[in-house]
Design an enzyme around this catalytic site. Structure first.
Site, PDB file in Angstrom:
ATOM      1  N   CYS A  72      -6.227 -17.087 -64.981  1.00 50.76           N
ATOM      2  CA  CYS A  72      -5.083 -16.739 -65.823  1.00 50.76           C
ATOM      3  C   CYS A  72      -5.002 -17.620 -67.064  1.00 50.76           C
ATOM      4  CB  CYS A  72      -3.790 -16.861 -65.022  1.00 50.76           C
ATOM      5  SG  CYS A  72      -2.311 -16.532 -65.996  1.00 50.76           S
ATOM      6  N   CYS A  75      -1.616 -19.900 -67.206  1.00 50.65           N
ATOM      7  CA  CYS A  75      -1.397 -21.030 -66.313  1.00 50.65           C
ATOM      8  C   CYS A  75      -1.719 -22.333 -67.052  1.00 50.65           C
ATOM      9  CB  CYS A  75      -2.286 -20.900 -65.077  1.00 50.65           C
ATOM     10  SG  CYS A  75      -1.664 -19.701 -63.871  1.00 50.65           S
ATOM     11  N   HIS A 134       2.231 -19.376 -61.247  1.00 52.83           N
ATOM     12  CA  HIS A 134       1.610 -18.065 -61.448  1.00 52.83           C
ATOM     13  C   HIS A 134       2.179 -17.013 -60.508  1.00 52.83           C
ATOM     14  CE1 HIS A 134      -1.696 -15.290 -62.499  1.00 52.83           C
ATOM     15  NE2 HIS A 134      -1.692 -14.978 -61.218  1.00 52.83           N
ATOM     16  N   ASN A 174       8.004  -7.403 -70.036  1.00 48.89           N
ATOM     17  CA  ASN A 174       7.402  -6.279 -69.327  1.00 48.89           C
ATOM     18  C   ASN A 174       6.917  -6.800 -67.981  1.00 48.89           C
ATOM     19  OD1 ASN A 174       7.660  -4.648 -71.629  1.00 48.89           O
ATOM     20  ND2 ASN A 174       5.660  -5.281 -72.402  1.00 48.89           N
ATOM     21  N   HIS A 185       0.984 -13.254 -64.893  1.00 41.61           N
ATOM     22  CA  HIS A 185       1.788 -14.482 -64.910  1.00 41.61           C
ATOM     23  C   HIS A 185       3.196 -14.180 -65.441  1.00 41.61           C
ATOM     24  CE1 HIS A 185       1.780 -18.999 -65.064  1.00 41.61           C
ATOM     25  NE2 HIS A 185       2.869 -18.727 -65.761  1.00 41.61           N
ATOM     26  N   HIS A 187       5.951 -13.927 -67.641  1.00 39.56           N
ATOM     27  CA  HIS A 187       6.071 -14.223 -69.065  1.00 39.56           C
ATOM     28  C   HIS A 187       6.753 -13.064 -69.778  1.00 39.56           C
ATOM     29  CE1 HIS A 187       2.634 -11.485 -69.310  1.00 39.56           C
ATOM     30  NE2 HIS A 187       2.804 -11.443 -70.626  1.00 39.56           N
ATOM     31  N   GLN A 189       7.755 -11.738 -74.156  1.00 44.64           N
ATOM     32  CA  GLN A 189       7.271 -11.803 -75.529  1.00 44.64           C
ATOM     33  C   GLN A 189       8.452 -11.801 -76.498  1.00 44.64           C
ATOM     34  OE1 GLN A 189       3.691  -9.335 -76.464  1.00 44.64           O
ATOM     35  NE2 GLN A 189       4.022  -8.472 -74.420  1.00 44.64           N
TER      36      GLN A 189
END
Length: 359
Positions: A72, A75, A134, A174, A185, A187, A189
């Protein structure tokens, strides 16, 4: 909160947000990276009066690595393996997207003919890593961690709103392969658009024409709280409800009780009250069918320059899952005509979500 700015090997900015003032963020990015792509090309659609970004470089972005922390890029780095985050651990990190839809790195833009105007896709796209874990999710973050993410959102909204040419800042998440995520992971935006988005224009237009006693969004909130049947949960500062005209099978809007234009305008108490309410709604989503629920979580904020007196900060959360093994596809009516047909009654959706609340 400690805020530390550094840069990645290709010059992109990275910002650490830490709870501890003694956090050491001196680790450097040791990778050799190629040149950054130029900004997308914006083309104007005269039939819809919308701007469309042409970003061919995004075809090469990282797509669903093996799914483990070992592969990833979000990470923390580890001995012998360098990622997008140089530090070996972190609380919350924000960095410029390596494959941005909008940026300040301009290329050459030529007239394409016809009635379409062309201009650079000026702006900025950032990635927000909610946690270094993660295998976690937003729903499992501690209240302190959610507040730190909100600090990062507010910080970036204020900073990006001051960038020349930026007209609107959009924070979103998303989640789930069904939504189309490319990295698992936890996250989100942030997009800093060089125009006011179509949805926001529609909302502000409706607010300007509203004939009710007050602000349109405040009146919607008051009406939903009075009706009660679609309210999922609430506390002193926030209410989460299924809108009466929901487009998606499971859709929840989260409103602060006070009209504010954007995330930086929230008080400390309002930010603290958001965390337990929102994470309980996310866990209710996952509890509906006993599977991880795909969703989009979208913060609606006021544009940088226009309609700020009409706008009302709110978060819209929705899933395309309508049953344990069924998804809501945007087929002919929705995709071609923008005319939605919902398979789940909003009142039933609210009842189902309330049944899954963990408080």
């Amino acid at each position: 909160m400690k805020r530390t700015i550094t840069h990645l090997a290709d010059g992109r900015e990275l910002i650490y947000f830490d709870r501890r003032d003694d956090a050491d963020r001196s680790a450097a990015d040791r990778r050799e990276l190629g040149p950054r792509p130029v900004a997308s090309e914006l083309r104007y659609d005269p039939l819809t009066e919308e701007w469309i970004a042409m970003a061919g470089h995004r075809q090469t972005r990282t797509f669903q690595p093996k799914g483990t922390a070992a592969e990833c890029p979000l990470c923390p780095s580890a001995p012998g393996r360098d990622t997008e985050i140089p530090a070996y651990d972190y609380d919350v990190v924000v960095f410029e997207n390596r494959f941005p839809s909008f940026s300040g790195n301009f290329g050459t833009y030529e007239d394409v003919g016809g009635l379409s105007e062309v201009r650079p896709g000026a702006g900025r796209c950032e990635v927000v890593c909610f946690t270094s874990d993660h295998d976690s999710s937003f729903s499992r973050l501690s209240e302190d961690q959610v507040e730190l993410v909100m600090e990062a959102w507010a910080d970036r909204t204020a900073e990006l709103s001051a960038v020349e040419g930026v007209e609107q800042v959009f924070c979103f998440e998303n989640r789930g392969s069904e939504i189309g995520i490319t990295l698992a992971h936890p996250h989100g935006q942030i997009y800093a658009y060089p125009y006011v988005t179509p949805r926001t224009k529609l909302n502000l237009g409706a607010a300007s024409r509203h004939k009710g006693p007050g602000n349109l969004f405040a009146d919607v909130l008051a009406a939903e709280r009075a009706a009660g049947t679609r309210v999922v949960t609430s506390n002193e500062h926030w209410t989460a409800f299924v809108p009466a005209a929901a487009r998606w099978p499971f859709e929840v809007h989260v409103y602060p009780h006070r009209q504010v234009p954007d995330l930086p305008a929230l008080t400390e108490a309002e930010r603290a009250a958001f965390a337990p309410l929102y994470t309980s709604v996310l866990r209710a989503f996952d509890g509906l069918f006993g599977v991880v629920m795909p969703y989009i979580a979208a913060w609606h904020q006021a544009p940088v320059r226009e309609g700020r007196d009409l706008a009302y900060l709110r978060l819209e959360l929705f899933s395309i899952r309508r049953a344990p093994e069924k998804l809501k596809y945007l087929a002919g009516s929705e995709s071609a005509m923008g005319a939605f047909v919902n398979d789940v009654l909003p009142e039933e959706a609210a009842r189902m979500l309330r049944s899954q609340l963990d408080h």
